[in-house]
Design a protein around this motif. Structure first.
Motif, PDB file in Angstrom:
ATOM      1  N   TYR A  66       0.855  -1.193   0.000  1.00  0.00           N
ATOM      2  CA  TYR A  66       0.000   0.000   0.000  1.00  0.00           C
ATOM      3  C   TYR A  66       0.894   1.248   0.000  1.00  0.00           C
ATOM      4  CZ  TYR A  66      -2.995  -3.675   1.960  1.00  0.00           C
ATOM      5  OH  TYR A  66      -3.661  -4.859   2.192  1.00  0.00           O
ATOM      6  N   PRO A  67       1.427   1.648  -1.159  1.00  0.00           N
ATOM      7  CA  PRO A  67       2.349   2.791  -1.218  1.00  0.00           C
ATOM      8  C   PRO A  67       1.725   4.063  -0.651  1.00  0.00           C
ATOM      9  CG  PRO A  67       2.355   1.576  -3.296  1.00  0.00           C
ATOM     10  CD  PRO A  67       1.211   1.041  -2.484  1.00  0.00           C
ATOM     11  N   ALA A  68       2.393   4.637   0.340  1.00  0.00           N
ATOM     12  CA  ALA A  68       1.843   5.815   1.011  1.00  0.00           C
ATOM     13  C   ALA A  68       1.926   7.063   0.140  1.00  0.00           C
ATOM     14  CB  ALA A  68       2.585   6.052   2.332  1.00  0.00           C
ATOM     15  N   LYS A  69       2.742   7.022  -0.910  1.00  0.00           N
ATOM     16  CA  LYS A  69       2.879   8.194  -1.772  1.00  0.00           C
ATOM     17  C   LYS A  69       1.709   8.336  -2.745  1.00  0.00           C
ATOM     18  CE  LYS A  69       7.931   8.457  -1.566  1.00  0.00           C
ATOM     19  NZ  LYS A  69       9.201   8.482  -2.332  1.00  0.00           N
ATOM     20  N   GLN A  70       0.933   7.280  -2.877  1.00  0.00           N
ATOM     21  CA  GLN A  70      -0.249   7.366  -3.729  1.00  0.00           C
ATOM     22  C   GLN A  70      -1.316   8.218  -3.043  1.00  0.00           C
ATOM     23  OE1 GLN A  70      -1.705   3.482  -4.695  1.00  0.00           O
ATOM     24  NE2 GLN A  70      -0.018   3.008  -6.096  1.00  0.00           N
ATOM     25  N   PRO A  71      -2.253   8.758  -3.818  1.00  0.00           N
ATOM     26  CA  PRO A  71      -3.375   9.480  -3.193  1.00  0.00           C
ATOM     27  C   PRO A  71      -4.134   8.549  -2.246  1.00  0.00           C
ATOM     28  CG  PRO A  71      -3.292   9.920  -5.548  1.00  0.00           C
ATOM     29  CD  PRO A  71      -2.301   8.835  -5.295  1.00  0.00           C
ATOM     30  N   LEU A  72      -4.656   9.103  -1.185  1.00  0.00           N
ATOM     31  CA  LEU A  72      -5.384   8.306  -0.192  1.00  0.00           C
ATOM     32  C   LEU A  72      -6.515   7.506  -0.832  1.00  0.00           C
ATOM     33  CD1 LEU A  72      -5.771  10.438   3.065  1.00  0.00           C
ATOM     34  CD2 LEU A  72      -4.794   8.155   2.845  1.00  0.00           C
ATOM     35  N   VAL A  73      -7.206   8.119  -1.787  1.00  0.00           N
ATOM     36  CA  VAL A  73      -8.315   7.435  -2.456  1.00  0.00           C
ATOM     37  C   VAL A  73      -7.820   6.145  -3.110  1.00  0.00           C
ATOM     38  CG1 VAL A  73     -10.024   7.581  -4.299  1.00  0.00           C
ATOM     39  CG2 VAL A  73      -9.613   9.559  -2.828  1.00  0.00           C
ATOM     40  N   SER A  74      -6.641   6.189  -3.717  1.00  0.00           N
ATOM     41  CA  SER A  74      -6.075   5.010  -4.383  1.00  0.00           C
ATOM     42  C   SER A  74      -5.703   3.936  -3.383  1.00  0.00           C
ATOM     43  CB  SER A  74      -4.844   5.413  -5.207  1.00  0.00           C
ATOM     44  OG  SER A  74      -5.184   6.326  -6.225  1.00  0.00           O
ATOM     45  N   VAL A  75      -5.139   4.358  -2.253  1.00  0.00           N
ATOM     46  CA  VAL A  75      -4.760   3.391  -1.213  1.00  0.00           C
ATOM     47  C   VAL A  75      -6.000   2.676  -0.688  1.00  0.00           C
ATOM     48  CG1 VAL A  75      -3.706   3.087   1.062  1.00  0.00           C
ATOM     49  CG2 VAL A  75      -2.735   4.749  -0.535  1.00  0.00           C
ATOM     50  N   VAL A  76      -7.044   3.438  -0.395  1.00  0.00           N
ATOM     51  CA  VAL A  76      -8.291   2.850   0.109  1.00  0.00           C
ATOM     52  C   VAL A  76      -8.899   1.928  -0.939  1.00  0.00           C
ATOM     53  CG1 VAL A  76     -10.643   3.349   0.868  1.00  0.00           C
ATOM     54  CG2 VAL A  76      -8.743   4.774   1.666  1.00  0.00           C
ATOM     55  N   ASP A  77      -8.842   2.329  -2.201  1.00  0.00           N
ATOM     56  CA  ASP A  77      -9.402   1.510  -3.282  1.00  0.00           C
ATOM     57  C   ASP A  77      -8.649   0.182  -3.392  1.00  0.00           C
ATOM     58  OD1 ASP A  77     -11.201   1.242  -5.626  1.00  0.00           O
ATOM     59  OD2 ASP A  77      -9.311   1.234  -6.740  1.00  0.00           O
ATOM     60  N   THR A  78      -7.332   0.217  -3.209  1.00  0.00           N
ATOM     61  CA  THR A  78      -6.522  -1.009  -3.259  1.00  0.00           C
ATOM     62  C   THR A  78      -6.930  -1.981  -2.164  1.00  0.00           C
ATOM     63  OG1 THR A  78      -4.613   0.165  -4.202  1.00  0.00           O
ATOM     64  CG2 THR A  78      -4.180  -1.939  -3.100  1.00  0.00           C
ATOM     65  N   VAL A  79      -7.091  -1.453  -0.949  1.00  0.00           N
ATOM     66  CA  VAL A  79      -7.496  -2.303   0.176  1.00  0.00           C
ATOM     67  C   VAL A  79      -8.895  -2.869  -0.065  1.00  0.00           C
ATOM     68  CG1 VAL A  79      -7.879  -2.426   2.667  1.00  0.00           C
ATOM     69  CG2 VAL A  79      -6.101  -0.930   1.762  1.00  0.00           C
ATOM     70  N   ALA A  80      -9.804  -2.028  -0.541  1.00  0.00           N
ATOM     71  CA  ALA A  80     -11.188  -2.456  -0.763  1.00  0.00           C
ATOM     72  C   ALA A  80     -11.257  -3.569  -1.804  1.00  0.00           C
ATOM     73  CB  ALA A  80     -12.047  -1.267  -1.192  1.00  0.00           C
ATOM     74  N   LYS A  81     -10.516  -3.421  -2.905  1.00  0.00           N
ATOM     75  CA  LYS A  81     -10.518  -4.444  -3.948  1.00  0.00           C
ATOM     76  C   LYS A  81      -9.919  -5.751  -3.444  1.00  0.00           C
ATOM     77  CE  LYS A  81     -10.450  -1.395  -7.991  1.00  0.00           C
ATOM     78  NZ  LYS A  81      -9.645  -0.880  -9.141  1.00  0.00           N
ATOM     79  N   GLN A  82      -8.882  -5.659  -2.637  1.00  0.00           N
ATOM     80  CA  GLN A  82      -8.261  -6.865  -2.078  1.00  0.00           C
ATOM     81  C   GLN A  82      -9.259  -7.635  -1.220  1.00  0.00           C
ATOM     82  OE1 GLN A  82      -5.173  -6.119   0.782  1.00  0.00           O
ATOM     83  NE2 GLN A  82      -4.567  -8.267   0.928  1.00  0.00           N
ATOM     84  N   LEU A  83      -9.956  -6.929  -0.334  1.00  0.00           N
ATOM     85  CA  LEU A  83     -10.924  -7.577   0.553  1.00  0.00           C
ATOM     86  C   LEU A  83     -12.115  -8.135  -0.235  1.00  0.00           C
ATOM     87  CD1 LEU A  83     -10.928  -5.079   3.555  1.00  0.00           C
ATOM     88  CD2 LEU A  83      -9.874  -7.342   3.462  1.00  0.00           C
ATOM     89  N   ALA A  84     -12.548  -7.405  -1.255  1.00  0.00           N
ATOM     90  CA  ALA A  84     -13.669  -7.873  -2.073  1.00  0.00           C
ATOM     91  C   ALA A  84     -13.307  -9.176  -2.787  1.00  0.00           C
ATOM     92  CB  ALA A  84     -14.070  -6.801  -3.088  1.00  0.00           C
ATOM     93  N   GLN A  85     -12.067  -9.278  -3.273  1.00  0.00           N
ATOM     94  CA  GLN A  85     -11.629 -10.492  -3.964  1.00  0.00           C
ATOM     95  C   GLN A  85     -11.544 -11.667  -2.996  1.00  0.00           C
ATOM     96  OE1 GLN A  85     -11.072 -10.873  -7.414  1.00  0.00           O
ATOM     97  NE2 GLN A  85     -11.215 -12.989  -6.686  1.00  0.00           N
ATOM     98  N   ILE A  86     -11.057 -11.398  -1.799  1.00  0.00           N
ATOM     99  CA  ILE A  86     -10.981 -12.454  -0.779  1.00  0.00           C
ATOM    100  C   ILE A  86     -12.382 -12.956  -0.451  1.00  0.00           C
ATOM    101  CG2 ILE A  86     -10.440 -12.941   1.645  1.00  0.00           C
ATOM    102  CD1 ILE A  86      -8.031 -11.100   1.387  1.00  0.00           C
TER     103      ILE A  86
END
Length: 390
Positions: free
Chosen positions: A121-141
């Motif tokens: 979860y690269p902290a340099k990305q916009p917060l929206v992108s970080v949250v979207d990455t986490v959300a997609k990961q959990l949705a796939q699981i």
């Protein structure tokens, strides 16, 4: 089960001193074990985006918690007889240093030594992108969990249905694992072998009367082939033409003819089906349990990162810019939560004079997974999950 409170206070000199006072008081009074909770410097973005993220993170937090609960319960269900050891399989993959990321550590240790995963979860990305990455990961699981558990549960249900047929009393259970070919007269145009359930107290009566219940009963053709607590299963051979008469007379004497006709192909099919299902379940068990362990860890780690994101967003919204706050993780000692709340309220009273007029007591004890708010600071309740037996 371990309970944690995740709090945040402004990082100016006055509040850092307040945090030190809080640490001193809680340590001396043995109220809690406290550690700094390190959160990276994220790209703040606009105020509107933070407000939107605050709402989204609240929902994502609840979703992650629900997913972790379901995965923990799935581990219990899959382990069945060894479900008492399920807790040992609910671990987090991670460590204090990058070289330790391959280690499996208990959930409490992971939380108390939390480090943000910059690679995932690269902290340099916009917060929206970080949250979207986490959300997609959990949705796939969650999608994979539903698919895998549905397949396993279908297999398990089919196997249980077959096993259930081999249980119960002689009136209802399958007889394919009891009878054998030698028990029957087969392929006869005139003769047939029936199965009769006789109460235990009527064994003697059966032996004395079965030959005379109807005409054309073959003498000395009865044999006891199975018993349960209530009675026994006897064979008897007679002419086909007197079947109905024999059944009527047997019923009058409280003997029950069990409708069963020996079919070697059907018996073979049942046994092969049972063997196949047992083999399939055994083959699925290992891979499924490994998947659950790995992805429980992934979901739990993602959940703690969501907590960190919530602390960051809520702290910026509450304390303003520039970003300057300190997050602290508190692990309350048993029976000390009320006193700990009072200490927090007292130490940080200056942050919210209006709210401090009355101490809030929000469901940490009644529902320890819920979020809890303290006047003047952010407090999120965070517990590693202990699976419940079904």
């Amino acid at each position: 089960m371990s309970e944690f409170w995740l709090i945040s206070a402004p990082g100016d000199k006055e509040n850092l001193q307040a945090l030190e006072r809080m640490n001193t008081v809680t340590s001396k009074s043995n109220l809690s074990y406290n550690t700094k909770f390190m959160i990276p410097d994220f790209k703040v973005g606009t105020l509107d985006s933070l407000v939107g993220l605050s709402d989204e993170l609240g929902k994502l937090d609840a979703f992650a918690e629900s997913l972790i609960r379901r995965m923990a319960q799935s581990v219990v269900e899959v382990m069945e007889d060894a479900k008492g050891m399920a807790q040992e399989n609910l671990l987090a993959n991670g460590g204090l240093k990058e070289k330790m990321k391959c280690l499996k550590i208990d959930l409490t240790s992971f939380v108390t030594h939390f480090e943000w995963d910059m690679a995932k979860y690269p902290a340099k990305q916009p917060l929206v992108s970080v949250v979207d990455t986490v959300a997609k990961q959990l949705a796939q699981i969650e999608t994979d969990l539903k698919s895998r558990m549905a397949s396993y549960n279908t297999l398990k249900t089919n196997l249980e249905n077959l096993e259930r047929k081999s249980m119960g009393n002689l009136f209802t259970r399958t007889l394919s694992d009891i009878v054998s070919k030698e028990d029957f007269v087969l392929d006869s145009e005139y003769l047939i072998t029936l199965l009769v359930i006789v109460p235990k107290q009527s064994y003697t009566q059966w032996q004395k009367t079965y030959e005379s219940l109807s005409d054309m009963v073959v003498p000395r053709s009865t044999k006891l082939i199975a018993e349960d607590n209530e009675g026994g299963l006897f064979t008897v051979t007679l002419f086909r033409k007197v079947i109905d008469d024999f059944k009527t007379k047997a019923k009058e004497n409280k003997f029950t003819v069990r409708e069963y006709y020996y079919d070697e192909k059907e018996i073979k099919r049942e046994r092969e089906e049972m063997s196949r299902l047992l083999s399939d379940k055994k083959q699925q068990y290992g891979p499924l349990l490994r998947w659950l362990k790995v992805n429980f860890s992934e979901a739990f780690i993602a959940w703690i990162h969501i907590k960190a994101l919530r602390v960051f967003v809520e702290s910026v919204l509450r304390y303003g810019l520039p970003v300057n706050f300190q997050a602290v993780l508190l692990q309350p000692k048993k029976s000390s939560t009320k006193r700990l709340r009072e200490v927090l309220n007292s130490v940080f009273r200056h942050l919210d004079q209006v709210a401090a007029a009355s101490i809030l007591d929000v469901g940490v004890r009644g529902d320890p997974w819920a979020a809890a708010q303290q006047p003047g600071l952010l407090s999120l309740c965070l517990l590693p999950h202990r699976p419940q037996s079904p």
